[in-house]
Structure formats: structure tokens, C-alpha cells
Motif scaffolding. Structure first.
Motif, PDB file in Angstrom:
ATOM      1  N   HIS A   5      47.269  58.054  84.095  1.00  0.00           N
ATOM      2  CA  HIS A   5      48.739  58.120  84.084  1.00  0.00           C
ATOM      3  C   HIS A   5      49.302  58.601  85.417  1.00  0.00           C
ATOM      4  O   HIS A   5      49.426  59.802  85.657  1.00  0.00           O
ATOM      5  CB  HIS A   5      49.216  59.045  82.966  1.00  0.00           C
ATOM      6  CG  HIS A   5      50.590  58.710  82.477  1.00  0.00           C
ATOM      7  ND1 HIS A   5      50.826  57.973  81.346  1.00  0.00           N
ATOM      8  CD2 HIS A   5      51.811  58.990  83.000  1.00  0.00           C
ATOM      9  CE1 HIS A   5      52.123  57.829  81.165  1.00  0.00           C
ATOM     10  NE2 HIS A   5      52.746  58.441  82.161  1.00  0.00           N
ATOM     11  N   ARG A 103      55.087  49.639  78.134  1.00  0.00           N
ATOM     12  CA  ARG A 103      55.694  50.889  77.689  1.00  0.00           C
ATOM     13  C   ARG A 103      57.204  50.768  77.764  1.00  0.00           C
ATOM     14  O   ARG A 103      57.745  50.125  78.669  1.00  0.00           O
ATOM     15  CB  ARG A 103      55.233  52.071  78.556  1.00  0.00           C
ATOM     16  CG  ARG A 103      55.732  53.413  78.045  1.00  0.00           C
ATOM     17  CD  ARG A 103      55.209  54.565  78.884  1.00  0.00           C
ATOM     18  NE  ARG A 103      56.033  54.799  80.070  1.00  0.00           N
ATOM     19  CZ  ARG A 103      56.141  55.969  80.700  1.00  0.00           C
ATOM     20  NH1 ARG A 103      55.454  57.009  80.261  1.00  0.00           N
ATOM     21  NH2 ARG A 103      56.889  56.103  81.764  1.00  0.00           N
ATOM     22  N   ASP A 134      51.768  52.023  75.270  1.00  0.00           N
ATOM     23  CA  ASP A 134      51.903  53.458  75.519  1.00  0.00           C
ATOM     24  C   ASP A 134      53.123  53.991  74.793  1.00  0.00           C
ATOM     25  O   ASP A 134      54.240  53.475  74.964  1.00  0.00           O
ATOM     26  CB  ASP A 134      52.060  53.726  77.017  1.00  0.00           C
ATOM     27  CG  ASP A 134      50.743  53.913  77.744  1.00  0.00           C
ATOM     28  OD1 ASP A 134      50.602  54.935  78.443  1.00  0.00           O
ATOM     29  OD2 ASP A 134      49.872  53.037  77.640  1.00  0.00           O
ATOM     30  N   LEU A 136      55.787  56.816  74.474  1.00  0.00           N
ATOM     31  CA  LEU A 136      56.409  57.921  75.203  1.00  0.00           C
ATOM     32  C   LEU A 136      57.540  58.482  74.358  1.00  0.00           C
ATOM     33  O   LEU A 136      58.549  57.814  74.135  1.00  0.00           O
ATOM     34  CB  LEU A 136      56.954  57.445  76.555  1.00  0.00           C
ATOM     35  CG  LEU A 136      57.707  58.508  77.363  1.00  0.00           C
ATOM     36  CD1 LEU A 136      56.785  59.656  77.760  1.00  0.00           C
ATOM     37  CD2 LEU A 136      58.364  57.900  78.584  1.00  0.00           C
ATOM     38  N   ASP A 160      51.434  59.161  75.056  1.00  0.00           N
ATOM     39  CA  ASP A 160      51.542  59.779  76.376  1.00  0.00           C
ATOM     40  C   ASP A 160      51.912  61.264  76.246  1.00  0.00           C
ATOM     41  O   ASP A 160      52.714  61.652  75.391  1.00  0.00           O
ATOM     42  CB  ASP A 160      52.627  59.093  77.214  1.00  0.00           C
ATOM     43  CG  ASP A 160      52.256  57.673  77.608  1.00  0.00           C
ATOM     44  OD1 ASP A 160      51.095  57.277  77.402  1.00  0.00           O
ATOM     45  OD2 ASP A 160      53.140  56.963  78.116  1.00  0.00           O
ATOM     46  N   LYS A 191      46.751  60.744  75.488  1.00  0.00           N
ATOM     47  CA  LYS A 191      46.538  61.185  76.868  1.00  0.00           C
ATOM     48  C   LYS A 191      46.820  62.681  76.982  1.00  0.00           C
ATOM     49  O   LYS A 191      47.894  63.154  76.591  1.00  0.00           O
ATOM     50  CB  LYS A 191      47.466  60.440  77.824  1.00  0.00           C
ATOM     51  CG  LYS A 191      47.156  58.969  77.984  1.00  0.00           C
ATOM     52  CD  LYS A 191      48.092  58.327  79.000  1.00  0.00           C
ATOM     53  CE  LYS A 191      47.871  56.828  79.083  1.00  0.00           C
ATOM     54  NZ  LYS A 191      48.764  56.166  80.046  1.00  0.00           N
ATOM     55  N   ASP A 230      49.903  62.526  85.167  1.00  0.00           N
ATOM     56  CA  ASP A 230      51.363  62.407  85.254  1.00  0.00           C
ATOM     57  C   ASP A 230      51.853  62.748  86.666  1.00  0.00           C
ATOM     58  O   ASP A 230      52.919  63.333  86.848  1.00  0.00           O
ATOM     59  CB  ASP A 230      52.076  63.269  84.209  1.00  0.00           C
ATOM     60  CG  ASP A 230      53.538  62.874  84.026  1.00  0.00           C
ATOM     61  OD1 ASP A 230      53.878  61.705  84.287  1.00  0.00           O
ATOM     62  OD2 ASP A 230      54.347  63.745  83.637  1.00  0.00           O
TER      63      ASP A 230
END
Length: 273
Positions: A5, A103, A134, A136, A160, A191, A230
């Protein structure tokens, strides 16, 4: 090792208005070149570049970077999942094998958006093209996320940033229960990333983060957790290496095979790299 990520951008104050004045350290351009020394020091061999802008232009931007930088092993792009011509768009992007999945910034959307039958129908089309998705979201959206993924059997998902728990205030009870429920779905991975942004940026304590790690690893197990940095968002709190060291130190209690899953094998399997 694979970092699942990272973001790259040429900073635009209008497009990137989520990067507010409190985030001065990341109100600038970030490119793969900025990661090379860090990755060399830590023996990280590549990354997954994740969309930061919600446009198909973002896909082209990331593909152009990947063409010049072999550290980019895969891309999580953006496509309009409500587009009536979605099947045509997904077919088009099949020509670019580095795009592994998609995403949408669901953390900015309402519960009604997440559970919109048209949006869910869009996500259902991803399996046909072997794409990942993904997730989020914030911790207070997890109940809607659970309902969403339960309607899309066999779609590979990854959560995420651990579902963005309230690390700062340590209000973790409801998040913990929802993580356990979400992890009951075998198609969802997680993640370990992004938690410093949810903590008190400058004054967090290691045990606050490790409490969250405990929940994630107990729920998903090392076979469904993957490491992510991140970056560059992590820089609002600490240098890249500090986050890596936190995850590395926490996982020392796992076997060598389990650590290999967390830092490498799970990412390769999920994203097909």
C-alpha cells in the motif's frame, strides 16, 4: 518483501484537498524515486501502487510510473463502478496486466452508497475479470461493509488500514466485534497499514497499536494479513522505517513461514504478482 500500500502523486491542492493544512509534510509530490533508498535498506523488493485520485486518468498516471520503475509490481486503480458501461471499461483495462484490482474511497461515502444495489452489482462484475477489490472505510462503516461483502460471494477483498480503528481514543469495542464478523468471510483479507494516521500522530504509544494488531491477527490469522506502509501518508506521524519496525517487531513472535506470508506470500497470491 512486498509493500502492499503506497501512493504516488503530483500534488494538486484542489484535487488533493483531503491533504489539509495539518498535513504539510505530504503537501508535495511523491514519486517512486523517493522510496528506493528506504526499500534498499529494508530489503523490500516492490510495492502495490494504490489510487489516490478517483479518475481513470489516475490509472494512466500509475501505469506510466510503473513503466519506468520496476518496484511497482501491481496497481490498484479506480473505475466508476456505477457506470452503465462498466463491463466495457473493465474489458479495456484488461489490456494492462499491472492493474490487479480497484478501489473507491468508501470512507467518504454514505451507508446508502455502500449498500446501493447498483454499486454492489458493479463490484460483482470484478470477479469475471479476476480483479481484486480494496475496501477503504472508517471503523463506523464496517457494519455496512459486512453487509456489502456478504452479497458478493467469491470476490477477493482486502480491508485497507485495518478498517481505520479509533487508535487515538482507544474506542475499540465495536470495531473489534465488526472485525471478527468481517473475518468470518473467507474472501476478505486485511492490510496492516495506515494505523498511525488514526493515532495521535505525534504522541501515540506502541501498546495502542499492538492492541489493534492483536485483534487483526487473531481474527484473520497470518495467512490473511499483509504488510502495507500507507506511504507517504504515514509521514504525517513518523518516518517509513518506524512503521515497518513496529510491524516487524510485533511479528517476531510468529514463525518464519508466517512472517513470509505477512510480508510477501499473501500479497503475491492476492494480487497475482
Amino acid at each position: 518483501m512486498i509493500d502492499t500500500h503506497v501512493h504516488f502523486w503530483n500534488f494538486d491542492p484542489v484535487r488533493d484537498n483531503w491533504i489539509n493544512d495539518d498535513m504539510q509534510i505530504i503537501r508535495k509530490d511523491f514519486a517512486p524515486e523517493n522510496l528506493l533508498d528506504i526499500y534498499n535498506d529494508l530489503n523490500i523488493k516492490g510495492c502495490i501502487a494504490v489510487q489516490a485520485s478517483q479518475s481513470e486518468e489516475e490509472n494512466h498516471f500509475l501505469l506510466e510510473l510503473a513503466a519506468r520503475h520496476e518496484i511497482i509490481k501491481g496497481i490498484v486503480g479506480w473505475v466508476d463502478l456505477l457506470n452503465p458501461d462498466l463491463d466495457e471499461r473493465l474489458s479495456h483495462w484488461q489490456n494492462h496486466q499491472l492493474i490487479k484490482g480497484w478501489r473507491h474511497v468508501l470512507q467518504a461515502e454514505s451507508r446508502d452508497f455502500i449498500l446501493n444495489p447498483a454499486f454492489i452489482a458493479g463490484v460483482k462484475q470484478l470477479k469475471k475479470y479476476n480483479y481484486t477489490y480494496d475496501l477503504l472505510c472508517y471503523h463506523n462503516q464496517l457494519d455496512a461493509i459486512i453487509q456489502m461483502v456478504d452479497q458478493i460471494p467469491d470476490q477477493p477483498f482486502v480491508l485497507d488500514h485495518c478498517g481505520k480503528p479509533d487508535v487515538k481514543n482507544q474506542t475499540l469495542k465495536e470495531w473489534t466485534e465488526n472485525i471478527k464478523t468481517l473475518a468470518n468471510n473467507p474472501n476478505v483479507r486485511c492490510k496492516v497499514s495506515g494505523l498511525l494516521a488514526e493515532a495521535d500522530w505525534l504522541n501515540w504509544k506502541e501498546n495502542e497499536l499492538f492492541k489493534c494488531f492483536d485483534v487483526i491477527f487473531e481474527a484473520f490469522g497470518p495467512e490473511r494479513v499483509m504488510y502495507g506502509s500507507d506511504w507517504p501518508v504515514v509521514l504525517i506521524s513518523r518516518p517509513y522505517q518506524d512503521w515497518f519496525n513496529l510491524v516487524n517487531n510485533y511479528t517476531e513472535k510468529f514463525t518464519a513461514a508466517e512472517r513470509k506470508m505477512i510480508f510477501s506470500d499473501n500479497a503475491k497470491e492476492f494480487y497475482g504478482i
